[in-house]
Scaffold this motif. Structure first.
Motif: not given
Length: 165
Positions: A21-33
């Motif tokens: 989950a951490e890796a996915i959000l790093i990739a998908e967060g686009k600077g917002r997360f």
């Protein structure tokens, strides 16, 4: 809430689901997360199949380490805006008091590290966990967080945790 949100994914061992989950959000967060993960009883190492899958899918895994949630419940630690449990064990445990009173939700996913059978069977369990988490995180990152009131946001986070696709 701020324009960049801190998100903590919790699991018991912090070796598989929360790392994915951490890796996915790093990739998908686009600077917002900003994405973090931790465990109530960390294994001390990331499951090799988690790392193999993430690397195969093009994720940078330099962030990945198994760590205790105590790192994030201390004075001066990053203030979390969201905390998601991704395993049933962690959801049932008494969590630390998180500074800033973040929004919380349970997004339980079957434990791929508990999968048995051939290597292909076990890797399939990791791929399935990744798929479920990626779908949920995609739904989460598409929420208009800034425009939702607290109650509506809490309900949407709970609903995301119930998605099976």
């Amino acid at each position: 809430m701020s324009s960049t949100y801190n998100v903590l994914f919790l699991c018991t061992g912090n070796s598989a689901r929360s790392i994915l989950a951490e890796a996915i959000l790093i990739a998908e967060g686009k600077g917002r997360f900003r994405s973090f993960s931790a465990g109530s009883q960390p294994k001390g190492e990331v499951h090799p199949m988690s790392l193999a899958l993430l690397q195969k899918l093009g994720h940078d895994t330099s962030f990945a380490r198994s760590k205790s949630w105590d790192e994030f419940a201390v004075e001066g630690g990053p203030k979390m805006d969201f905390v998601f449990t991704v395993c049933d064990s962690a959801a049932a445990e008494a969590c630390p008091v998180w500074p800033g009173q973040p929004m919380t939700a349970h997004w339980g996913v079957p434990d791929p590290a508990a999968a048995t059978g051939s290597e292909a069977d076990r890797m399939l369990a990791f791929s399935e966990a990744y798929r479920m988490l990626r779908n949920r995180i995609t739904l989460f990152t598409s929420l208009p967080i800034e425009t939702l009131d607290g109650l509506s946001l809490k309900q949407k986070l709970a609903d995301i945790g119930k998605t099976t696709s």
